[in-house]
Design an enzyme around this catalytic site. Structure first.
Site, PDB file in Angstrom:
ATOM      1  CG  ASP A 153     -20.280  46.122  11.586  1.00 62.81           C
ATOM      2  OD1 ASP A 153     -20.256  46.892  10.603  1.00 62.81           O
ATOM      3  OD2 ASP A 153     -20.862  45.024  11.578  1.00 62.81           O
ATOM      4  CG  HIS A 171     -18.903  55.867   7.360  1.00 58.76           C
ATOM      5  ND1 HIS A 171     -18.861  54.612   7.923  1.00 58.76           N
ATOM      6  CD2 HIS A 171     -19.333  55.688   6.086  1.00 58.76           C
ATOM      7  CE1 HIS A 171     -19.244  53.715   7.026  1.00 58.76           C
ATOM      8  NE2 HIS A 171     -19.540  54.336   5.900  1.00 58.76           N
ATOM      9  CG  LEU A 231      -3.681  53.911  23.423  1.00 59.83           C
ATOM     10  CD1 LEU A 231      -3.924  52.534  24.017  1.00 59.83           C
ATOM     11  CD2 LEU A 231      -5.013  54.656  23.267  1.00 59.83           C
TER      12      LEU A 231
HETATM   13  C1  IPE Z   1     -15.870  44.854   9.280  1.00 59.02           C
HETATM   14  O1  IPE Z   1     -17.152  45.350   9.080  1.00 59.02           O
HETATM   15  C2  IPE Z   1     -14.866  45.847   8.759  1.00 59.02           C
HETATM   16  C3  IPE Z   1     -14.714  47.071   9.556  1.00 59.02           C
HETATM   17  C4  IPE Z   1     -15.328  47.320  10.682  1.00 59.02           C
HETATM   18  C5  IPE Z   1     -13.794  48.024   9.016  1.00 59.02           C
HETATM   19  P1  IPE Z   1     -17.972  44.991   7.750  1.00 59.02           P
HETATM   20  O2  IPE Z   1     -19.264  45.686   7.871  1.00 59.02           O
HETATM   21  O3  IPE Z   1     -17.158  45.302   6.550  1.00 59.02           O
HETATM   22  O4  IPE Z   1     -18.112  43.423   7.864  1.00 59.02           O
HETATM   23  P2  IPE Z   1     -19.283  42.463   7.401  1.00 59.02           P
HETATM   24  O5  IPE Z   1     -19.532  42.781   5.954  1.00 59.02           O
HETATM   25  O6  IPE Z   1     -20.468  42.776   8.257  1.00 59.02           O
HETATM   26  O7  IPE Z   1     -18.757  41.092   7.633  1.00 59.02           O
HETATM   27  C1  IPE Z   2     -18.437  50.146   9.896  1.00 58.28           C
HETATM   28  O1  IPE Z   2     -19.763  50.434   9.599  1.00 58.28           O
HETATM   29  C2  IPE Z   2     -17.465  51.022   9.150  1.00 58.28           C
HETATM   30  C3  IPE Z   2     -16.790  50.365   8.027  1.00 58.28           C
HETATM   31  C4  IPE Z   2     -16.866  49.116   7.703  1.00 58.28           C
HETATM   32  C5  IPE Z   2     -15.939  51.214   7.194  1.00 58.28           C
HETATM   33  P1  IPE Z   2     -20.462  49.859   8.307  1.00 58.28           P
HETATM   34  O2  IPE Z   2     -20.187  50.799   7.171  1.00 58.28           O
HETATM   35  O3  IPE Z   2     -20.070  48.454   8.085  1.00 58.28           O
HETATM   36  O4  IPE Z   2     -21.999  49.971   8.719  1.00 58.28           O
HETATM   37  P2  IPE Z   2     -23.093  48.819   8.557  1.00 58.28           P
HETATM   38  O5  IPE Z   2     -22.519  47.586   9.137  1.00 58.28           O
HETATM   39  O6  IPE Z   2     -23.372  48.695   7.100  1.00 58.28           O
HETATM   40  O7  IPE Z   2     -24.258  49.315   9.343  1.00 58.28           O
HETATM   41 MG    MG Z   3     -20.768  46.642   8.639  1.00 57.02          MG
END
Ligand code: IPE
Ligand code: IPE
Ligand code: MG
Length: 236
Positions: A16, A33, A127
């Site tokens: 995240d 990303h 792995l």
């Molecule tokens: C969880 O992160 C999903 C992934 C890492 C793919 P999100 O950014 O979507 O989750 P929330 O919205 O903070 O709960």
């Molecule tokens: C995690 O990073 C990747 C996915 C959920 C696809 P985020 O896109 O959730 O990035 P934040 O949490 O908004 O910073």
């Molecule tokens: Mg996120």
């Protein structure tokens, strides 16, 4: 590095913070990303070095479909590029790729590239890298319940015989051991619909840093923290 006996067999990571990482730098979310893909490579290497058997990465949740179409499309293209570019590397590293989630929802081209990489690496023996894509734990549990109910209604299954093992055998992760260690980056203290059944007794380690800043040393640190934990499983 922890001793082999205290190495988690399965590490699951909620990757995240890509968007916030990019925002801090005045960059578009996609740049975050993109940078996050490098952290994936480092984690695969670190897991191989530690002797971890399974690494599950939460790459795209069922709720992430609700993001703006441009971001969803960009993420799918990035995934396709990752699959294309990394397949050779996974072969060289003897890493087997798998995927869990509602994979039918992925665009056809993405799905094709995913299947190709999974088939190509199927015989690899170090792995196992599991990508959670279009994954939602509640949906997974509901699907498992539905398939058990269908078998019961058809007279193929006696409801009285359904136990935890029967239930787990209907999840996407049927033949994968439960995660021992759950890591989340970016400091959020939530599981966001990830492996709700499977993490019942996982040890949780949260990092404040955003996913693109997560490097090999951080994974080793998480493993060290895991080795210090005393797992009780409800007993003494
Ligand atoms: C969880 O992160 C999903 C992934 C890492 C793919 P999100 O950014 O979507 O989750 P929330 O919205 O903070 O709960
Ligand atoms: C995690 O990073 C990747 C996915 C959920 C696809 P985020 O896109 O959730 O990035 P934040 O949490 O908004 O910073
Ligand atoms: Mg996120």
């Amino acid at each position: 590095m922890p001793s082999p006996s205290s190495i988690p067999r399965h590490i699951a990571i909620i990757m995240d913070g890509n968007g916030r990482w990019a925002k801090e730098r005045g960059l578009p979310r996609l740049a975050g990303h993109r940078a996050g893909a490098e952290s994936v490579r480092e984690c695969v290497e670190a897991c191989k070095e530690l002797g971890v058997e399974y690494l599950t990465l939460y790459a795209f949740s069922s709720e992430n479909w609700n993001r703006p179409a441009a971001e969803v499309t960009a993420l799918m293209l990035l995934l396709e590029r990752f699959l294309g570019e990394k397949a050779d590397e996974l072969m060289k590293q003897n890493v087997r790729l798998r995927a869990i989630g509602h994979l039918d929802r992925l665009p056809e081209k993405t799905r094709r590239k995913l299947d190709k990489a999974i088939n190509r690496t199927a015989g690899n023996t170090s792995l196992t890298l599991v990508l959670a894509l279009s994954y939602g734990s509640r949906e997974e549990i509901v699907e498992a319940a539905r398939s058990l109910a269908a078998d019961a209604a058809a007279g193929k299954l006696d409801p009285a015989t359904i136990d935890c093992a029967t239930f787990a055998s209907r999840l996407y992760t049927a033949d994968i051991p439960d995660p021992d260690l759950l890591v989340r980056t970016s400091g959020e203290l939530r599981v966001s619909n990830f492996l709700l059944w499977q993490i019942s007794y996982a040890e949780i380690v949260i990092f404040k840093k955003f996913w693109p800043d997560f490097h090999q040393a951080d994974l080793f640190e998480a493993a060290q923290e895991y080795a210090r934990r005393h797992r009780r499983f409800g007993a003494l």
